[in-house]
Design a protein around this motif. Structure first.
Motif, PDB file in Angstrom:
ATOM      1  N   GLN A  75       0.831  -1.204   0.000  1.00  0.00           N
ATOM      2  CA  GLN A  75       0.000   0.000   0.000  1.00  0.00           C
ATOM      3  C   GLN A  75       0.864   1.252   0.000  1.00  0.00           C
ATOM      4  N   LEU A  76       1.986   1.203   0.711  1.00  0.00           N
ATOM      5  CA  LEU A  76       2.889   2.354   0.760  1.00  0.00           C
ATOM      6  C   LEU A  76       3.556   2.610  -0.585  1.00  0.00           C
ATOM      7  N   GLU A  77       3.896   1.560  -1.307  1.00  0.00           N
ATOM      8  CA  GLU A  77       4.648   1.741  -2.548  1.00  0.00           C
ATOM      9  C   GLU A  77       3.777   1.941  -3.778  1.00  0.00           C
ATOM     10  N   GLN A  78       2.501   1.558  -3.749  1.00  0.00           N
ATOM     11  CA  GLN A  78       1.695   1.611  -4.975  1.00  0.00           C
ATOM     12  C   GLN A  78       1.633   3.007  -5.596  1.00  0.00           C
ATOM     13  N   PRO A  79       1.441   4.084  -4.839  1.00  0.00           N
ATOM     14  CA  PRO A  79       1.448   5.412  -5.478  1.00  0.00           C
ATOM     15  C   PRO A  79       2.792   5.732  -6.142  1.00  0.00           C
ATOM     16  N   GLU A  80       3.888   5.249  -5.567  1.00  0.00           N
ATOM     17  CA  GLU A  80       5.217   5.468  -6.145  1.00  0.00           C
ATOM     18  C   GLU A  80       5.351   4.727  -7.475  1.00  0.00           C
ATOM     19  N   LEU A  81       4.841   3.482  -7.517  1.00  0.00           N
ATOM     20  CA  LEU A  81       4.896   2.695  -8.749  1.00  0.00           C
ATOM     21  C   LEU A  81       4.076   3.356  -9.857  1.00  0.00           C
ATOM     22  N   VAL A  82       2.905   3.839  -9.520  1.00  0.00           N
ATOM     23  CA  VAL A  82       2.056   4.519 -10.500  1.00  0.00           C
ATOM     24  C   VAL A  82       2.774   5.750 -11.047  1.00  0.00           C
ATOM     25  N   GLN A  83       3.388   6.521 -10.160  1.00  0.00           N
ATOM     26  CA  GLN A  83       4.123   7.720 -10.568  1.00  0.00           C
ATOM     27  C   GLN A  83       5.238   7.357 -11.554  1.00  0.00           C
ATOM     28  N   VAL A  84       6.036   6.350 -11.235  1.00  0.00           N
ATOM     29  CA  VAL A  84       7.158   5.960 -12.093  1.00  0.00           C
ATOM     30  C   VAL A  84       6.643   5.358 -13.408  1.00  0.00           C
ATOM     31  N   ALA A  85       5.607   4.552 -13.345  1.00  0.00           N
ATOM     32  CA  ALA A  85       5.045   3.953 -14.572  1.00  0.00           C
ATOM     33  C   ALA A  85       4.601   5.054 -15.534  1.00  0.00           C
ATOM     34  N   ASN A  86       3.946   6.068 -15.023  1.00  0.00           N
ATOM     35  CA  ASN A  86       3.494   7.164 -15.875  1.00  0.00           C
ATOM     36  C   ASN A  86       4.669   7.983 -16.412  1.00  0.00           C
ATOM     37  N   ARG A  87       5.675   8.218 -15.576  1.00  0.00           N
ATOM     38  CA  ARG A  87       6.826   9.031 -15.973  1.00  0.00           C
ATOM     39  C   ARG A  87       7.669   8.346 -17.059  1.00  0.00           C
ATOM     40  N   TYR A  88       7.818   7.036 -16.993  1.00  0.00           N
ATOM     41  CA  TYR A  88       8.710   6.317 -17.910  1.00  0.00           C
ATOM     42  C   TYR A  88       7.990   5.660 -19.095  1.00  0.00           C
ATOM     43  N   ALA A  89       6.696   5.802 -19.202  1.00  0.00           N
ATOM     44  CA  ALA A  89       5.941   5.140 -20.278  1.00  0.00           C
ATOM     45  C   ALA A  89       6.449   5.530 -21.659  1.00  0.00           C
ATOM     46  N   ASN A  90       6.829   6.786 -21.849  1.00  0.00           N
ATOM     47  CA  ASN A  90       7.302   7.246 -23.162  1.00  0.00           C
ATOM     48  C   ASN A  90       8.740   6.842 -23.465  1.00  0.00           C
ATOM     49  N   GLN A  91       9.408   6.200 -22.499  1.00  0.00           N
ATOM     50  CA  GLN A  91      10.787   5.757 -22.701  1.00  0.00           C
ATOM     51  C   GLN A  91      10.881   4.253 -22.950  1.00  0.00           C
ATOM     52  N   GLY A  92       9.754   3.630 -23.228  1.00  0.00           N
ATOM     53  CA  GLY A  92       9.759   2.200 -23.524  1.00  0.00           C
ATOM     54  C   GLY A  92       9.756   1.322 -22.289  1.00  0.00           C
ATOM     55  N   VAL A  93       9.429   1.877 -21.131  1.00  0.00           N
ATOM     56  CA  VAL A  93       9.378   1.098 -19.893  1.00  0.00           C
ATOM     57  C   VAL A  93       7.928   0.670 -19.659  1.00  0.00           C
ATOM     58  N   ARG A  94       7.743  -0.604 -19.372  1.00  0.00           N
ATOM     59  CA  ARG A  94       6.417  -1.139 -19.086  1.00  0.00           C
ATOM     60  C   ARG A  94       6.419  -1.780 -17.705  1.00  0.00           C
ATOM     61  N   PHE A  95       5.247  -1.901 -17.141  1.00  0.00           N
ATOM     62  CA  PHE A  95       5.080  -2.489 -15.820  1.00  0.00           C
ATOM     63  C   PHE A  95       4.114  -3.664 -15.916  1.00  0.00           C
ATOM     64  N   LEU A  96       4.363  -4.670 -15.080  1.00  0.00           N
ATOM     65  CA  LEU A  96       3.486  -5.829 -14.967  1.00  0.00           C
ATOM     66  C   LEU A  96       3.391  -6.191 -13.497  1.00  0.00           C
ATOM     67  N   GLY A  97       2.185  -6.218 -12.977  1.00  0.00           N
ATOM     68  CA  GLY A  97       1.978  -6.636 -11.599  1.00  0.00           C
ATOM     69  C   GLY A  97       1.700  -8.125 -11.525  1.00  0.00           C
ATOM     70  N   VAL A  98       2.018  -8.703 -10.375  1.00  0.00           N
ATOM     71  CA  VAL A  98       1.640 -10.081 -10.070  1.00  0.00           C
ATOM     72  C   VAL A  98       0.886 -10.001  -8.745  1.00  0.00           C
ATOM     73  N   ASP A  99      -0.429 -10.153  -8.824  1.00  0.00           N
ATOM     74  CA  ASP A  99      -1.301 -10.041  -7.654  1.00  0.00           C
ATOM     75  C   ASP A  99      -1.279 -11.369  -6.911  1.00  0.00           C
ATOM     76  N   HIS A 100      -0.537 -11.394  -5.821  1.00  0.00           N
ATOM     77  CA  HIS A 100      -0.213 -12.618  -5.090  1.00  0.00           C
ATOM     78  C   HIS A 100      -1.250 -12.960  -4.022  1.00  0.00           C
ATOM     79  N   GLN A 101      -1.893 -14.090  -4.195  1.00  0.00           N
ATOM     80  CA  GLN A 101      -2.804 -14.681  -3.220  1.00  0.00           C
ATOM     81  C   GLN A 101      -3.867 -13.704  -2.716  1.00  0.00           C
ATOM     82  N   ASP A 102      -4.534 -13.086  -3.660  1.00  0.00           N
ATOM     83  CA  ASP A 102      -5.627 -12.153  -3.377  1.00  0.00           C
ATOM     84  C   ASP A 102      -6.940 -12.704  -3.890  1.00  0.00           C
ATOM     85  N   GLN A 103      -8.021 -12.087  -3.460  1.00  0.00           N
ATOM     86  CA  GLN A 103      -9.322 -12.359  -4.057  1.00  0.00           C
ATOM     87  C   GLN A 103      -9.513 -11.365  -5.197  1.00  0.00           C
ATOM     88  N   ASP A 104     -10.135 -11.821  -6.272  1.00  0.00           N
ATOM     89  CA  ASP A 104     -10.281 -10.985  -7.465  1.00  0.00           C
ATOM     90  C   ASP A 104     -10.971  -9.653  -7.177  1.00  0.00           C
TER      91      ASP A 104
END
Length: 187
Positions: A75-104
């Protein structure tokens, strides 16, 4: 009885890693390991009902983040990940999450509440996270364009500053390799 004891030990270790909180600022660094290993193929259903594979990202720098909605450091890092994903999207950087042992439903609510701009594989049994040899949540992996893991961050939350620095290094290495190949004389 022995199996129950082992299950309790595993649960306590997982809970300790996933609930580790910090009083430090968001720029506090979680441990980083330099790596040189191929990213295992991660392929399966996304939490929004599609299908995805890590192979879809070959040729791009990829950040793989293993998370769960019940994980406080996640929960603490998710806003940071979103910020970086948006900042680097135009540089060919992509993100993929792996939702571990959660309910859909909980995972979908997470993605909506944090406005996550990238897909996440649904991993209710942990089969996708297991080949990554992660120790606790969250864990983040920076993968170069050839599909090689260059850095592992965690367990624990990464910051935008920490992740951006690692991405800059991988992007610079990729640019240097491309420039060298381009400027090399043909044989």
């Amino acid at each position: 009885m022995r199996i129950r004891w082992i299950a309790v030990v595993v649960a306590v270790l997982s809970l300790a890693a996933c609930t580790r909180t910090t009083s430090e600022s968001s720029d506090a660094s979680t441990s980083v390991r330099a790596m040189d290993e191929p990213l295992p193929t991660l392929s399966g259903p996304t939490i929004d009902g599609g299908q995805i594979s890590s192979q879809d990202f070959l040729g791009k720098v990829l950040v793989v983040n293993v998370w769960a909605n019940w994980c406080t450091p996640c929960q603490l890092e998710q806003p940071e990940l979103v910020q970086v994903a948006n900042r680097y999207a135009n540089q060919g950087v992509r993100f993929l999450g792996v939702d571990h042992q959660d309910q859909d439903a909980a995972a979908k609510a997470w993605v909506e509440s944090y406005d996550v701009p990238y897909p996440s594989i649904s991993d209710p049994t942990g089969k996708f996270a297991a080949p990554l040899d992660y120790f606790g949540l969250p864990d983040t992996y920076v993968v170069d364009r050839s599909g090689t893991i260059r850095y592992a961050i965690g367990p624990g939350p990464t910051s935008a500053t920490q992740l951006s620095g690692l991405l800059d290094q991988v992007l610079a290495q990729t640019s240097a390799s491309t420039a060298t190949a381009t400027n090399s004389p043909a044989k």
